[in-house]
Write a protein that holds these residues in place. Structure first.
Motif, PDB file in Angstrom:
ATOM      1  N   HIS A  93       0.611  -1.273  -0.109  1.00  0.00           N
ATOM      2  CA  HIS A  93       0.302  -0.064  -0.233  1.00  0.00           C
ATOM      3  C   HIS A  93       0.754   1.195   0.183  1.00  0.00           C
ATOM      4  O   HIS A  93       0.324   2.414  -0.609  1.00  0.00           O
ATOM      5  CB  HIS A  93      -0.791   0.056   0.847  1.00  0.00           C
ATOM      6  N   ALA A  94       1.709   1.074   0.890  1.00  0.00           N
ATOM      7  CA  ALA A  94       2.620   2.551   0.738  1.00  0.00           C
ATOM      8  C   ALA A  94       4.667   1.777   1.303  1.00  0.00           C
ATOM      9  O   ALA A  94       4.944   0.735   1.525  1.00  0.00           O
ATOM     10  CB  ALA A  94       2.801   2.935   1.886  1.00  0.00           C
ATOM     11  N   PRO A  95       5.425   2.688   1.124  1.00  0.00           N
ATOM     12  CA  PRO A  95       6.320   1.951   0.839  1.00  0.00           C
ATOM     13  C   PRO A  95       6.848   1.916   2.496  1.00  0.00           C
ATOM     14  O   PRO A  95       6.267   2.630   3.357  1.00  0.00           O
ATOM     15  CB  PRO A  95       7.771   3.583   0.481  1.00  0.00           C
ATOM     16  N   GLY A 100      18.667   3.175   4.950  1.00  0.00           N
ATOM     17  CA  GLY A 100      19.769   2.575   5.899  1.00  0.00           C
ATOM     18  C   GLY A 100      19.718   1.160   5.907  1.00  0.00           C
ATOM     19  O   GLY A 100      20.521   0.343   5.806  1.00  0.00           O
ATOM     20  N   HIS A 101      18.651   1.144   5.233  1.00  0.00           N
ATOM     21  CA  HIS A 101      18.599  -1.480   5.282  1.00  0.00           C
ATOM     22  C   HIS A 101      18.421  -1.950   4.079  1.00  0.00           C
ATOM     23  O   HIS A 101      18.414  -2.186   3.551  1.00  0.00           O
ATOM     24  CB  HIS A 101      17.293  -1.496   5.995  1.00  0.00           C
ATOM     25  N   GLY A 102      19.067  -0.416   2.561  1.00  0.00           N
ATOM     26  CA  GLY A 102      19.369  -0.814   1.180  1.00  0.00           C
ATOM     27  C   GLY A 102      18.021  -1.001   1.080  1.00  0.00           C
ATOM     28  O   GLY A 102      18.355  -1.872  -0.239  1.00  0.00           O
ATOM     29  N   ARG A 107      10.082   2.516  -2.032  1.00  0.00           N
ATOM     30  CA  ARG A 107       9.693   1.724  -3.416  1.00  0.00           C
ATOM     31  C   ARG A 107       8.519   0.020  -3.452  1.00  0.00           C
ATOM     32  O   ARG A 107       8.765   0.348  -1.283  1.00  0.00           O
ATOM     33  CB  ARG A 107      10.899   0.268  -3.182  1.00  0.00           C
ATOM     34  N   LYS A 108       7.477   0.165  -3.666  1.00  0.00           N
ATOM     35  CA  LYS A 108       6.113  -0.332  -2.857  1.00  0.00           C
ATOM     36  C   LYS A 108       6.303  -2.140  -3.715  1.00  0.00           C
ATOM     37  O   LYS A 108       5.388  -2.738  -3.463  1.00  0.00           O
ATOM     38  CB  LYS A 108       4.903   0.495  -3.655  1.00  0.00           C
ATOM     39  N   LYS A 109       7.790  -2.507  -5.004  1.00  0.00           N
ATOM     40  CA  LYS A 109       6.570  -3.242  -5.477  1.00  0.00           C
ATOM     41  C   LYS A 109       8.319  -4.104  -5.122  1.00  0.00           C
ATOM     42  O   LYS A 109       9.407  -3.637  -5.642  1.00  0.00           O
ATOM     43  CB  LYS A 109       6.983  -3.521  -7.613  1.00  0.00           C
ATOM     44  N   VAL A 151      16.145  -8.595   2.247  1.00  0.00           N
ATOM     45  CA  VAL A 151      14.802  -9.129   2.882  1.00  0.00           C
ATOM     46  C   VAL A 151      14.265  -7.843   3.445  1.00  0.00           C
ATOM     47  O   VAL A 151      14.803  -6.908   4.048  1.00  0.00           O
ATOM     48  CB  VAL A 151      15.396 -10.332   4.223  1.00  0.00           C
ATOM     49  N   LEU A 152      13.221  -7.810   3.624  1.00  0.00           N
ATOM     50  CA  LEU A 152      12.279  -7.179   3.838  1.00  0.00           C
ATOM     51  C   LEU A 152      11.172  -7.554   4.840  1.00  0.00           C
ATOM     52  O   LEU A 152      10.165  -8.765   4.195  1.00  0.00           O
ATOM     53  CB  LEU A 152      11.333  -6.162   2.678  1.00  0.00           C
ATOM     54  N   ALA A 153      10.721  -7.204   5.620  1.00  0.00           N
ATOM     55  CA  ALA A 153       9.680  -7.417   6.760  1.00  0.00           C
ATOM     56  C   ALA A 153       8.205  -6.892   6.478  1.00  0.00           C
ATOM     57  O   ALA A 153       8.326  -5.917   6.059  1.00  0.00           O
ATOM     58  CB  ALA A 153       9.891  -7.978   8.144  1.00  0.00           C
TER      59      ALA A 153
END
Length: 268
Positions: A93-95, A100-102, A107-109, A151-153
């Motif tokens: 829905h939103a970035p 800082g975490h690369g 970015r949303k996709k 990795v994104l949580a």
């Protein structure tokens, strides 16, 4: 209404030209073998949906009922659990990333592997980006090393849409045999379905076998004609025992002063 027939509604879409597309699936049970939606299942759901649409006076031109494809929609966390470890295309829905975490702050996709978050409620998506090239618009070569895994949580409430996005390899070195085997298996499956259609229509609707196969041959011929110029005379012959089909194009041959020559039909 779909649930009453023992199916789940995965997705309902309105497409152009009044097309209403309904995607169904069988309920998932991790303790049972995964079932597949058949043509008869789609036919039963189609009849039921048509009745409801007429009663509710819902406007549509065409109705299409089918099973989920390779890019099936993930509807809830139960689907995430079912397809954990698969490649997915994720839109938020939103970035929620940060430089800082690369991860780009806007970015949303993302496209990566879906994993369960073992340290907190929610899920993880892991991916590798390709490095940018010095020439804009030029894709990196296969020898270019990808960037490190990221990795994104996220939580399910962050998800706008998530679909399966498997890696499909239709060509390339080292895959020729596999591709040919896959095409052969698909052709054998297609031929088997043709034979099954002939048998099922004869058993359920008391239609002669020859009539069913003649209708299938006419349908295949009509589809093949679209590959040629208008007026092409295309015929299809199906082996009623094996399901193998052959396509033929017929030409009009007329006498000429210099002998017999092949001429195209006047309509071409």
């Amino acid at each position: 209404m779909v649930a009453a027939l023992g199916f789940e509604t995965v997705e309902v879409q309105r497409a152009t030209a009044g097309l209403l597309r309904v995607t169904i699936d069988k309920p998932f049970d991790p303790l049972q073998p995964e079932g597949m939606v058949t043509v008869d299942d789609c036919e039963a759901v189609t009849r039921q949906v048509q009745l409801v649409l007429e009663v509710e006076s819902i406007d549509y031109q065409r109705l299409e009922v089918g099973s989920p494809g390779v890019d099936r929609l993930l509807r809830d966390e139960a689907d995430c659990q079912r397809f954990e470890g698969e490649w997915v295309a994720l839109t938020l829905h939103a970035p929620i990333g940060s430089q800082g975490h690369g991860v780009g702050s806007a970015r949303k996709k993302f496209r990566g592997v879906l994993q369960r978050n073992e340290e907190a409620p929610g899920w993880l998506v892991a991916w590798q980006d390709l490095p940018t090239t010095s020439q804009p618009g030029r894709r990196p070569s296969r020898r270019t090393e990808k960037l490190p895994w990221q990795v994104l949580a996220f939580e399910w409430s962050d998800v706008r849409e998530m679909r399966l996005s498997p890696e499909l390899d239709f060509k390339g070195r080292g895959h020729t045999t596999t591709a040919r085997q896959t095409m052969r298996q698909e052709r054998q499956s297609h031929e088997s379905r043709i034979v099954d259609v002939g048998r099922s229509h004869r058993a359920r609707k008391n239609v002669e076998r020859d009539v069913v196969f003649a209708a299938v041959e006419a349908a295949l011929a009509s589809a093949t004609k679209k590959l040629y110029a208008e007026g092409a005379d295309i015929r299809v012959a199906i082996d009623k025992d094996t399901g193998e089909s052959e396509s033929f194009r017929r030409w009009l041959v007329v006498p000429d002063e210099a002998g017999y020559k092949t001429r195209r039909p006047k309509s071409c």
